[in-house]
Each structure stands twice: as structure tokens, then as C-alpha cells.
Design an enzyme around this catalytic site. Structure first.
Site, PDB file in Angstrom:
ATOM      1  N   TYR A 158       0.842  -1.187   0.101  1.00  0.00           N
ATOM      2  CA  TYR A 158      -0.098  -0.193  -0.003  1.00  0.00           C
ATOM      3  C   TYR A 158       0.948   1.160  -0.090  1.00  0.00           C
ATOM      4  CZ  TYR A 158      -3.359   3.589   1.440  1.00  0.00           C
ATOM      5  OH  TYR A 158      -4.144   4.611   1.507  1.00  0.00           O
ATOM      6  N   TRP A 203       1.152   5.717  -1.590  1.00  0.00           N
ATOM      7  CA  TRP A 203       1.029   6.565  -2.501  1.00  0.00           C
ATOM      8  C   TRP A 203       1.947   6.766  -3.621  1.00  0.00           C
ATOM      9  CZ3 TRP A 203      -2.676  11.576  -3.035  1.00  0.00           C
ATOM     10  CH2 TRP A 203      -3.554  11.277  -2.761  1.00  0.00           C
TER      11      TRP A 203
HETATM   12  N1  LIG Z   1      -1.789   8.297  12.469  1.00  0.00           N
HETATM   13  C1  LIG Z   1      -2.299   8.241  11.345  1.00  0.00           C
HETATM   14  N2  LIG Z   1      -1.663   7.618  10.223  1.00  0.00           N
HETATM   15  C2  LIG Z   1      -2.151   7.622   9.111  1.00  0.00           C
HETATM   16  C3  LIG Z   1      -3.128   8.494   8.688  1.00  0.00           C
HETATM   17  C4  LIG Z   1      -3.431   9.198   9.768  1.00  0.00           C
HETATM   18  O1  LIG Z   1      -4.528   9.973   9.507  1.00  0.00           O
HETATM   19  N3  LIG Z   1      -3.201   9.270  11.088  1.00  0.00           N
HETATM   20  N4  LIG Z   1      -3.544   8.192   7.431  1.00  0.00           N
HETATM   21  C5  LIG Z   1      -3.136   7.343   6.687  1.00  0.00           C
HETATM   22  C6  LIG Z   1      -3.420   7.399   5.167  1.00  0.00           C
HETATM   23  S1  LIG Z   1      -5.181   8.060   4.970  1.00  0.00           S
HETATM   24  C7  LIG Z   1      -2.863   7.075   4.068  1.00  0.00           C
HETATM   25  S2  LIG Z   1      -3.098   7.148   2.463  1.00  0.00           S
HETATM   26  C8  LIG Z   1      -1.341   6.661   4.590  1.00  0.00           C
HETATM   27  C9  LIG Z   1      -0.119   7.133   3.724  1.00  0.00           C
HETATM   28  O2  LIG Z   1       0.829   6.239   3.727  1.00  0.00           O
HETATM   29  P1  LIG Z   1       1.787   6.277   2.302  1.00  0.00           P
HETATM   30  O3  LIG Z   1       1.210   6.374   1.074  1.00  0.00           O
HETATM   31  O4  LIG Z   1       2.546   4.805   2.603  1.00  0.00           O
HETATM   32  O5  LIG Z   1       2.891   7.391   2.817  1.00  0.00           O
HETATM   33  P2  LIG Z   1       3.968   7.847   1.741  1.00  0.00           P
HETATM   34  O6  LIG Z   1       4.808   8.666   2.664  1.00  0.00           O
HETATM   35  O7  LIG Z   1       3.155   8.644   0.698  1.00  0.00           O
HETATM   36  O8  LIG Z   1       4.782   6.672   1.157  1.00  0.00           O
HETATM   37  C10 LIG Z   1       4.987   6.743  -0.268  1.00  0.00           C
HETATM   38  C11 LIG Z   1       6.594   5.925  -0.384  1.00  0.00           C
HETATM   39  O9  LIG Z   1       6.728   5.717  -1.613  1.00  0.00           O
HETATM   40  C12 LIG Z   1       7.947   6.551  -2.120  1.00  0.00           C
HETATM   41  N5  LIG Z   1       8.112   6.502  -3.404  1.00  0.00           N
HETATM   42  C13 LIG Z   1       7.826   7.746  -4.151  1.00  0.00           C
HETATM   43  N6  LIG Z   1       7.820   7.623  -5.395  1.00  0.00           N
HETATM   44  C14 LIG Z   1       8.171   6.253  -5.679  1.00  0.00           C
HETATM   45  C15 LIG Z   1       8.620   5.291  -6.804  1.00  0.00           C
HETATM   46  O10 LIG Z   1       8.535   6.025  -7.883  1.00  0.00           O
HETATM   47  N7  LIG Z   1       8.762   4.291  -6.643  1.00  0.00           N
HETATM   48  C16 LIG Z   1       9.021   3.619  -5.294  1.00  0.00           C
HETATM   49  N8  LIG Z   1       9.362   2.343  -5.524  1.00  0.00           N
HETATM   50  N9  LIG Z   1       8.601   4.346  -4.404  1.00  0.00           N
HETATM   51  C17 LIG Z   1       8.402   5.718  -4.392  1.00  0.00           C
HETATM   52  C18 LIG Z   1       8.040   7.342  -1.255  1.00  0.00           C
HETATM   53  O11 LIG Z   1       9.343   8.064  -0.952  1.00  0.00           O
HETATM   54  C19 LIG Z   1       7.404   7.246   0.024  1.00  0.00           C
HETATM   55  O12 LIG Z   1       8.367   6.549   0.910  1.00  0.00           O
HETATM   56  O13 LIG Z   1      -0.952   6.975   5.798  1.00  0.00           O
HETATM   57  C20 LIG Z   1      -2.212   6.506   6.741  1.00  0.00           C
HETATM   58  N10 LIG Z   1      -1.374   6.738   8.175  1.00  0.00           N
HETATM   59  N1  LIG Z   2      -1.207  18.298   2.628  1.00  0.00           N
HETATM   60  C1  LIG Z   2      -1.673  16.987   2.612  1.00  0.00           C
HETATM   61  N2  LIG Z   2      -3.000  16.682   2.236  1.00  0.00           N
HETATM   62  C2  LIG Z   2      -3.268  15.531   2.278  1.00  0.00           C
HETATM   63  C3  LIG Z   2      -2.433  14.441   2.618  1.00  0.00           C
HETATM   64  C4  LIG Z   2      -1.062  14.808   3.020  1.00  0.00           C
HETATM   65  O1  LIG Z   2      -0.615  13.971   3.567  1.00  0.00           O
HETATM   66  N3  LIG Z   2      -0.644  16.022   3.031  1.00  0.00           N
HETATM   67  N4  LIG Z   2      -3.061  13.233   2.593  1.00  0.00           N
HETATM   68  C5  LIG Z   2      -4.144  12.676   1.877  1.00  0.00           C
HETATM   69  C6  LIG Z   2      -5.037  11.610   2.048  1.00  0.00           C
HETATM   70  S1  LIG Z   2      -4.214  10.208   1.611  1.00  0.00           S
HETATM   71  C7  LIG Z   2      -6.110  11.444   2.669  1.00  0.00           C
HETATM   72  S2  LIG Z   2      -6.768  10.024   2.908  1.00  0.00           S
HETATM   73  C8  LIG Z   2      -6.636  12.549   3.014  1.00  0.00           C
HETATM   74  C9  LIG Z   2      -7.557  12.580   4.310  1.00  0.00           C
HETATM   75  O2  LIG Z   2      -8.357  13.370   4.565  1.00  0.00           O
HETATM   76  P1  LIG Z   2      -9.199  13.332   6.137  1.00  0.00           P
HETATM   77  O3  LIG Z   2      -9.422  11.993   6.558  1.00  0.00           O
HETATM   78  O4  LIG Z   2     -10.533  14.179   5.959  1.00  0.00           O
HETATM   79  O5  LIG Z   2      -8.062  14.402   6.817  1.00  0.00           O
HETATM   80  P2  LIG Z   2      -7.347  14.132   8.460  1.00  0.00           P
HETATM   81  O6  LIG Z   2      -6.236  15.179   8.117  1.00  0.00           O
HETATM   82  O7  LIG Z   2      -7.034  12.730   8.869  1.00  0.00           O
HETATM   83  O8  LIG Z   2      -8.501  14.607   9.212  1.00  0.00           O
HETATM   84  C10 LIG Z   2      -9.145  15.885   8.888  1.00  0.00           C
HETATM   85  C11 LIG Z   2      -9.583  16.469  10.301  1.00  0.00           C
HETATM   86  O9  LIG Z   2     -10.642  15.655  11.070  1.00  0.00           O
HETATM   87  C12 LIG Z   2     -10.749  16.075  12.338  1.00  0.00           C
HETATM   88  N5  LIG Z   2     -11.071  15.061  13.162  1.00  0.00           N
HETATM   89  C13 LIG Z   2     -10.274  14.045  13.848  1.00  0.00           C
HETATM   90  N6  LIG Z   2     -11.070  13.061  14.453  1.00  0.00           N
HETATM   91  C14 LIG Z   2     -12.258  13.783  14.116  1.00  0.00           C
HETATM   92  C15 LIG Z   2     -13.637  13.197  14.756  1.00  0.00           C
HETATM   93  O10 LIG Z   2     -13.815  12.203  15.455  1.00  0.00           O
HETATM   94  N7  LIG Z   2     -14.704  13.938  14.435  1.00  0.00           N
HETATM   95  C16 LIG Z   2     -14.505  15.114  13.764  1.00  0.00           C
HETATM   96  N8  LIG Z   2     -15.753  15.824  13.620  1.00  0.00           N
HETATM   97  N9  LIG Z   2     -13.413  15.698  13.254  1.00  0.00           N
HETATM   98  C17 LIG Z   2     -12.335  14.857  13.608  1.00  0.00           C
HETATM   99  C18 LIG Z   2      -9.354  16.523  12.727  1.00  0.00           C
HETATM  100  O11 LIG Z   2      -9.322  17.703  13.382  1.00  0.00           O
HETATM  101  C19 LIG Z   2      -8.428  16.429  11.488  1.00  0.00           C
HETATM  102  O12 LIG Z   2      -7.832  17.808  11.309  1.00  0.00           O
HETATM  103  O13 LIG Z   2      -5.988  14.043   3.211  1.00  0.00           O
HETATM  104  C20 LIG Z   2      -5.267  14.035   1.749  1.00  0.00           C
HETATM  105  N10 LIG Z   2      -4.630  15.448   1.781  1.00  0.00           N
HETATM  106 MO   LIG Z   3      -5.145   8.451   2.414  1.00  0.00          MO
END
Ligand SMILES: Nc1nc2c(c(=O)[nH]1)N[C@H]1C(S)=C(S)[C@@H](COP(=O)(O)OP(=O)(O)OC[C@H]3O[C@@H](n4cnc5c(=O)[nH]c(N)nc54)[C@H](O)[C@@H]3O)O[C@H]1N2
Ligand SMILES: Nc1nc2c(c(=O)[nH]1)N[C@H]1C(S)=C(S)[C@@H](COP(=O)(O)OP(=O)(O)OC[C@H]3O[C@@H](n4cnc5c(=O)[nH]c(N)nc54)[C@H](O)[C@@H]3O)O[C@H]1N2
Ligand SMILES: [Mo]
Length: 750
Positions: free
Chosen positions: A113, A115
Site C-alpha cells: 500500500y 501513494w
Molecule cells: N496516525 C495516522 N496514520 C495515518 C493516517 C492518519 O490520518 N493518521 N492516514 C493514513 C492514510 S489516509 C494514508 S493514505 C497513509 C499514507 O501512507 P503512504 O502512502 O505509505 O505514505 P507515503 O509517505 O506517501 O509513502 C510513499 C512512499 O513511496 C515512495 N516513492 C515515491 N515515488 C516512488 C517511486 O516511483 N517508486 C518507489 N518504489 N517508491 C516511491 C516515497 O518515497 C514514500 O516513501 O497513511 C496513513 N496513516
Molecule cells: N497536505 C496534505 N494533504 C493531504 C494528505 C497529506 O499527506 N498532506 N493526505 C491525503 C490523504 S491520503 C487523505 S486520505 C486525506 C485525508 O483526509 P481526512 O481524513 O479528511 O483528513 P485528516 O487530516 O485525517 O483529518 C481531518 C480533520 O478531521 C478532524 N477529526 C479527527 N477526528 C475527528 C472526529 O472524530 N470527528 C470530527 N468531527 N473530526 C475529526 C481533525 O481535526 C483533522 O484535522 O488527506 C489527503 N490530503
Molecule cells: Mo489516504
């Protein structure tokens, strides 16, 4: 374009949008915003430093203990031996071959998994999946950390795939602008998060739209723990994290009590209200879900709840729900309950009314576009049928052969001997990283393709240096965006980095499947072919796309795929004629009660939405862990990407933790203080920011700091996932519960 010096300027695209890049010789020296973007992201600012950073993986590397003795212990703590490509590929290919022959392909986890990078051909996940399928298959994963729980629950409620619901059935910004009077945003709509979108978002328009909503007098309410989750001009209704379902139930209770429920809509378009109502009114458990009941749980005054319910019933109201609400224990409930509340209001299918999910979560949600097939590289079919819910990887490694439930099916975890990761960072994204680190010792071999020495790369046995998108040519295109890019190769590969395609071609060839994987084509030939295919699909839809040479010359084009008017694909025809255009649910209607879900017999997700307190929230706060930690997405980057360069900025690490003055004062904490954030699962450092923009009792620490080296008892840079809990949302969704965690915070002396 040359400017007299040897400086070249080109445009490229990324998950966070398009930008101009200046190149001198073999180095990226500067980036600038892409002119047509009204609100460009600042994320590219750090790119020159990150691409040439000392943390780049320079050469193929194999962990010493694994190379010498095939030793599993020592991951993350041992040094690596650099090897020439041919040797490293020989060793990796022989190892994958040994595992598949000894244990079968069911012993290979390739869920991988993450991005990775934008760019359609060099999409790391597509590449690793195609390779593993070519050599016999792999255990895959379902869903995402983003919306795994929603992807399980929402098809039971509305019948459609959750992502299709988001991208094809929800109103676009213009329709909301023209029709909505009250916008009720659970979890806000945060322009910070809409900076990014899978595959790219070129014109960042979310902030602009919310400003226009406010300017035109739309009543916008941000319901959540942080004021900053919505732009200025929106009303902030602070709620305690994890408690939104009680507020939604109380709003529904007011509608019922005051005769504001749209009974006619419920009769025509939903099933099961009569099974849900006795719970709502307290006939089944003696507890009416009234505002007086909800107020002490969610922290919103009863009169405020009543006033909001009346306003929602008397105006065109759109309820929006952030993805964060389902990234929490029992995340199914606020998602389902928001749909029930919207059904009771009776506005589903009216322009600018009803419910929508994930506006602002990523930049593409709300852009009204005509669906156009993308540029995709075939991954082949997977001969292995084992699939785990994506966020259950820790459990899978801890319990080989162990049973688990998921969305009505009972299955067992595979016995994984080899993990292959490309394009993701589990030591960023997974919860309870100290526990993951323990579980990670289980497989015999871990192989990772990565541009940087991330915590995951450091915990691998074999690391192949991958190029970044700036070191290869690609096509940039997202189905949620109306631009098409040629992404030129800007610089030669850094160090000895190779493209994932070339790495997998090398492995496949050694395993006798080279021809299958490559089809006899080079990356350039594939790109030409896939692009022509894409042009053909576009032409079938009457959309003219230039040939590849022309695109290369132009660098980018804007596609004429803007949709106008309300989105009429699902709810409006259904509302008009529920018999003639039924929803694809078992009943053909919105399921307020689901016989299917009730049939699963899950006590953690029964047949209609209910309030189930999470195991960790302010209602269960303890002396040891009295504060609720939310860990939102970082504003200055995408997840853990580009982090090593950001961390170099003096004072930038550890990460900033936002804390309310009422919680800071008794702990003697002032803005700028160094903190220790901890609970029974782990500890990290953070830098205090004292602010009234957060609900008292709640602290916020963004994700993305790189997880430190094992052995330390405090994570130095502030990765919140040393604190979060690794449990599924419920047996139904099994999503990530990242936002469910209690912690303690103290000043760190010295
Ligand atoms: N506590 C907490 N944890 C969370 C979340 C949260 O809200 N709270 N959010 C979750 C969510 S929604 C998500 S989507 C995940 C995101 O988690 P990830 O998608 O795993 O995070 P990234 O840092 O985007 O990891 C992408 C990796 O791919 C590498 N990469 C970039 N380009 C390439 C390429 O061309 N080839 C290869 N082989 N590698 C490459 C980058 O260097 C990076 O290390 O985290 C989750 N974790
Ligand atoms: N700049 C930037 N943008 C991103 C990403 C990034 O890494 N960087 N990651 C992307 C990815 S993979 C994803 S999945 C999306 C995630 O998008 P979301 O899931 O919407 O984003 P989060 O930042 O996890 O949370 C948004 C807000 O929800 C609030 N929140 C947390 N728990 C609760 C709750 O129980 N109730 C309510 N009402 N609010 C709550 C927190 O205050 C938090 O700031 O963002 C995307 N956008
Ligand atoms: Mo995500």
C-alpha cells in the site's frame, strides 16, 4: 526553454499539482507555481533539497545479517552492504523463487500500500503487482487507509462502490454554490488537505469555493475538534473526537420530536426506519437519543443542537463528512448515521442537498468532470485469491493462520514469508509502529524499492534504489482532474537509481518471466502504446487528445471535460422514480436498517446505526492517558514524502503538537516547549503550540515525521503512529483506527 545559461525550465505534475522546475546540468535547482493554478501548493518548494538529499538510496543494498546468514533479527538496527545491480538482482530473484517454490505464492505479501508517485506508467503499485502476478501471484489487500471502513459500509447503505459515490454521484462545487443554504461539515473541509489528489490536482479550487460560499451568505458549520479544519468565515462547533454519532442521533431525535422528519421521502426511498426509530426514541433501551443525552458526550449544548436541527430542516442542507471520521474505531457509525440523517431531512437527490463524503479530503472531490478512462498499465490477474483488509497487516504478521472477520466473511490470515514493498511507507502509515516493528521480524525476507532511506527501507533486507518522477519520463493524468501532462525526464537518475519497471524487468527475466512482464517492450514503447490506447478511448467519447509528440512539445493541455449542471447519475433519478431507477441495494432503496449487516451478527456493527463508544476517547480518559490524540495529514508535505529535507530546516523537528491552554497550563507548557507525548504503546517528542483553536482535552500531531531507529524509547522527530492503536474499525470494515488514541503530554526537560 533555455534562457541563455544552461538552465532549463519545464512543467511537471505531481500528487500536489503541477509546477515549474528549473534544471541546471543534472540538478533540480528551483521550482515555481504553475501559472494557471489559482492556489498553488507550496509542497514543491522543498523538492530541490529532497531530490538531491543525502538520504537518497545510492546503490542496491543488502542487510549484512541477511546477506551473511539469512538472519531475520536485526532489521532496522544493522548496516547494509552495497552491491552491484546484477548481483543484487540475482540474489533477490533467487530468494523470491525459493519462497514461491518452497511455500507457494500465498507466502508472498505484495499488498504494498502507498501513494508512491504520480505518473501513470511508473506507478509503483501497478509495477509491483504486475511483476508478482507474472511470477505466480501474491497476497493482496483490500481498500485503503484513507477510506477502508467507508468502502465496506457505504455499499450496504447506498448500494454503490464508495469511490464511485464520491467521484460520480456527489454534487460538484458549482451546484453546491448555487443551491446549498446550510453546509454542515463534520470534520470540516480543509484546503490544506485538498492540496493533494491521487495522480494530481492542477487547479486548486477548494479554498476559493468555500470563500465564495461564505461570501454569498451560505451558513457553513465546521463540526470537529479543530477550528482550522475549515477556512475563516465558517462557524466552528467544537466536538469531542469519536462522538459525532451522538450529535447526529440527537439532530435526528429533534427532527422526529418536532415533526420535521420527511416521512414521505422515507416511505418512498428508504427501508428500515421503523426498525431504527425505537432505538432513536429510546423505546428499545430506555434512553432517548435526545440533545440532553448527547450534550455531555459530544460537548455541544442541547439548544445549539436543536437550533441546528431546525435550520437543517428548513433550508437546503448538505451534510459533508470528512474521511477522518471513519479512520477511527466504529467509524462505520457516523458514516451510516449521516446517511440516515440526510434521508430523514428528505433532501437526497435535490441539487445541493443530502450528504457527501470527503469534500476537501483530496482536491479532486467536488470537481465536476466527465468520466474519462485513464492511462493504465495492466497488472494481469492474480492467481492467488487471498486478500486482507489493508490496515490489518500487523495482525496478519502476528497471527499466521489466525481467523478474522471482514464484512460478512470469515477468513484466515496467510503465513507470509516474503514481503515486497514498492511505493509506500508502512512505517509511516501503519498504527502502533513499535508493535509493527516486532511483527516485522516474522517474514524470512523483506524487499523494498525506495528512492529514500525511509524507516521502511531501513527495515528491509534488500533495498533497490528507485528513481523519483523527475528522473524518468511519464504521463500525468488523474480521473479527478482536467489536465493532461507530459512529465519529462528532468535529470538523470540520482546515484544508481533505476525505475521500478526496470528493476522488475530485471527480476522477472532472472525468474524466466521476463517476456511476460515486459511484453518485449521498453518503458518508452509502453508509454507510447498506453497513450495511444488512451487517445482512442477519449476519441470514442468525442474528446480529442493530441498525439504524444505534440503533447511532449506542449508539455500540458487542459482537457475539455468540465461537466455542467447537477450530477444526475444516481440520486436525482432515484428520487424521481424509486421503482424505475432503484439503488443497487438489496431493497433498491437507502438502507436505514440492513438485513445483510444484521445477518452478520456483529455486535460492533449491528443492523442500523448506533452509538458505540470507542475504547479510547475522552469519555474513557484515564489519569495515565487523559488527552485524545488526533493525527491529521501534514500541511507541508504528502505523508512522509520529502520529509528528510524538511527535517533539515532548523527548528522544524520534532513536529508541532497543538494543545489547548487549559491542558497546557497545568502541565507548565508554553508554545515552543519541547514535549514528551506518550502512552502505554510508545512515546515521541513534539514541539508545543498552545492554541484555543483546538477543543480542550484534544491534542493534534500531524503524521509524516520519519519513524526513528529502534531501541530508542522516544521517537525523536514526532511520529504519532508510535501512539496510535492497531485495531480494526469493526469486524465489518476493518479499517484503520488512527484517530482513536488517548495520550499523556509532559514537558521534556533538558
Ligand atoms: N496516525 C495516522 N496514520 C495515518 C493516517 C492518519 O490520518 N493518521 N492516514 C493514513 C492514510 S489516509 C494514508 S493514505 C497513509 C499514507 O501512507 P503512504 O502512502 O505509505 O505514505 P507515503 O509517505 O506517501 O509513502 C510513499 C512512499 O513511496 C515512495 N516513492 C515515491 N515515488 C516512488 C517511486 O516511483 N517508486 C518507489 N518504489 N517508491 C516511491 C516515497 O518515497 C514514500 O516513501 O497513511 C496513513 N496513516
Ligand atoms: N497536505 C496534505 N494533504 C493531504 C494528505 C497529506 O499527506 N498532506 N493526505 C491525503 C490523504 S491520503 C487523505 S486520505 C486525506 C485525508 O483526509 P481526512 O481524513 O479528511 O483528513 P485528516 O487530516 O485525517 O483529518 C481531518 C480533520 O478531521 C478532524 N477529526 C479527527 N477526528 C475527528 C472526529 O472524530 N470527528 C470530527 N468531527 N473530526 C475529526 C481533525 O481535526 C483533522 O484535522 O488527506 C489527503 N490530503
Ligand atoms: Mo489516504
Amino acid at each position: 526553454m533555455a534562457d541563455g545559461s544552461n538552465r532549463q525550465t519545464r512543467i511537471t505534475s505531481s500528487h500536489w499539482g503541477a509546477f515549474e522546475v528549473d534544471v541546471e546540468g543534472d540538478r533540480i535547482v528551483a521550482t515555481r507555481p504553475f501559472a494557471p493554478d489559482p492556489a498553488p501548493s507550496r509542497i514543491p518548494d522543498i523538492l530541490p533539497a529532497a531530490v538531491h538529499h543525502r538520504t537518497r538510496v545510492a546503490r542496491p543494498a543488502i542487510r549484512r545479517g541477511w546477506l551473511d546468514r539469512r538472519e531475520r533479527a536485526g532489521r532496522g538496527a544493522e548496516d547494509f552492504v552495497e552491491l552491484p545491480w546484477d548481483e543484487a538482482l540475482d540474489i533477490a530473484a533467487a530468494e523470491i523463487d525459493r519462497i514461491r517454490k518452497t511455500h507457494g505464492n500465498e507466502a508472498i505479501f505484495g499488498g504494498s500500500y502507498g501513494w508512491g508517485s504520480a505518473g501513470r506508467f511508473h506507478h509503483a503499485q501497478s509495477q509491483v503487482h504486475r511483476f508478482l502476478n507474472a511470477v505466480g501471484g501474491y497476497v493482496s489487500s483490500f481498500g485503503s487507509y484513507s477510506t477502508g471502513c467507508a468502502q465496506a459500509i457505504m455499499p450496504h447503505v447506498f448500494g454503490v462502490d464508495f469511490l464511485k459515490l464520491l467521484y460520480e454521484c456527489q454534487d460538484g462545487w458549482q451546484v453546491i454554490h448555487d443551491n446549498t443554504e446550510t453546509l454542515v461539515m463534520f470534520g470540516g473541509i480543509n484546503p490544506k488537505n485538498s492540496q493533494v489528489s491521487m495522480g494530481g490536482v492542477t487547479e486548486h479550487e477548494t479554498a476559493g469555493w468555500i470563500d465564495r460560499f461564505v461570501a454569498k451568505g451560505m451558513h457553513c458549520v465546521n463540526i470537529g475538534p479543530q477550528r482550522v479544519d475549515a477556512p475563516g468565515g465558517c462557524e466552528w462547533l467544537p466536538v469531542r473526537p469519536g462522538s459525532d454519532t451522538t450529535l447526529m442521533l440527537a439532530l435526528a431525535h429533534v427532527l422526529e420530536e418536532e415533526g420535521l422528519t420527511d416521512r414521505a421521502f422515507l416511505d418512498r426511498c428508504s427501508v428500515g426506519f421503523e426498525r431504527f426509530r425505537p432505538y432513536l426514541m429510546g423505546e428499545t433501551d430506555g434512553q432517548p437519543k435526545s440533545p440532553d443525552w448527547a450534550a455531555p458526550i459530544c460537548g455541544v449544548e442541547p439548544e445549539t443542537i436543536r437550533a441546528l436541527a431546525r435550520r437543517m430542516a428548513s433550508t437546503r442542507t448538505l451534510i459533508t463528512v470528512a474521511w477522518s471520521l471513519q479512520r477511527a474505531e466504529h467509524g462505520e457509525q457516523p458514516y451510516w448515521m449521516s446517511a440516515v440523517l440526510a434521508a430523514m431531512l428528505g433532501q437526497i437527490g435535490l441539487p445541493g442537498g443530502g450528504v457527501g463524503y470527503g469534500y476537501g479530503a483530496i482536491g479532486g472531490v467536488g470537481k465536476a468532470l466527465i468520466g474519462l478512462r485513464g492511462v493504465t498499465f495492466s497488472q494481469f490477474a492474480n492467481p492467488v485469491k487471498k486478500v486482507i483488509p489493508v490496515a490489518r497487516i500487523g495482525d496478519m504478521l502476528r497471527h499466521p493462520g489466525g481467523p478474522y472477520d471482514f464484512n460478512g466473511r470469515r477468513d484466515t490470515y496467510p503465513d507470509i514469508r516474503l514481503i515486497y514493498w514498492a511505493g509506500g511507507n508502512p512505517y509511516h502509515h501503519h498504527q502502533d509502529l513499535n508493535a509493527l516493528h516486532e511483527a516485522w521480524a516474522q517474514p524470512e525476507t523483506v524487499i523494498v524499492n525506495e528512492p529514500w532511506w525511509t524507516a521502511t527501507a531501513k527495515r528491509a533486507d534488500i533495498v533497490f534504489p528507485a528513481t523519483t518522477p523527475y528522473e524518468r519520463e511519464d504521463i500525468g493524468r488523474s480521473p479527478l482532474d482536467d489536465y493532461l501532462f507530459h512529465m519529462p525526464q528532468l535529470i538523470p537518475p540520482v546515484g544508481e537509481a533505476r525505475d521500478d519497471y526496470s528493476i522488475f524487468a530485471g527480476l522477472a527475466e532472472r525468474m524466466g518471466e521476463g517476456q511476460v512482464f515486459t511484453g518485449g517492450r521498453s518503458a518508452e514503447e509502453w508509454m507510447g502504446l498506453l497513450y495511444e490506447e488512451y487517445r482512442g478511448f477519449a476519441a470514442e467519447q468525442g474528446i480529442e487528445v493530441p498525439d504524444l509528440d505534440t503533447l511532449k512539445e506542449k508539455n500540458w493541455i487542459k482537457l475539455p471535460i468540465q461537466a455542467d449542471g447537477p450530477n444526475r447519475t444516481l440520486f436525482p433519478p432515484f428520487r424521481e422514480n424509486p421503482e424505475g431507477a432503484p439503488l443497487p441495494t438489496p431493497s433498491g432503496r437507502i438502507e436505514i436498517f440492513s438485513e445483510t449487516i444484521a445477518g452478520f451478527g456483529y455486535d460492533d456493527c449491528p443492523g442500523h446505526p448506533v452509538w458505540l463508544p470507542p475504547s479510547e476517547w475522552l469519555g474513557a480518559a484515564t489519569g495515565d492517558a487523559p488527552l485524545h490524540l488526533v493525527s491529521p495529514q501534514p500541511g507541508d508535505k504528502l505523508h512522509s514524502q520529502l520529509e528528510s529535507a524538511l527535517a533539515d530546516v532548523p527548528g522544524a523537528r520534532p513536529e508541532t503538537l497543538v494543545i489547548h491552554p487549559d491542558d497546557a497550563a497545568p502541565r507548565g507548557i508554553a508554545t515552543g516547549d519541547l514535549l514528551r507525548v506518550f502512552n502505554a504503546r510508545g512515546a515521541c517528542r513534539a514541539r508545543a503550540q498552545v492554541s484555543t483553536d483546538i477543543h480542550a482535552g484534544v491534542v493534534a500531531l500531524p503524521t509524516g515525521a520519519w519513524f526513528g531507529d529502534p531501541g530508542g524509547n522516544i521517537d525523536p522527530d514526532g511520529n504519532p503512529n508510535v501512539l496510535t492503536r492497531d485495531v480494526g474499525t469493526s469486524r465489518l470494515g476493518q479499517g484503520s483506527s488512527a484517530h482513536t488514541a488517548l495520550v499523556q503530554v509532559a514537558r521534556l526537560e533538558g
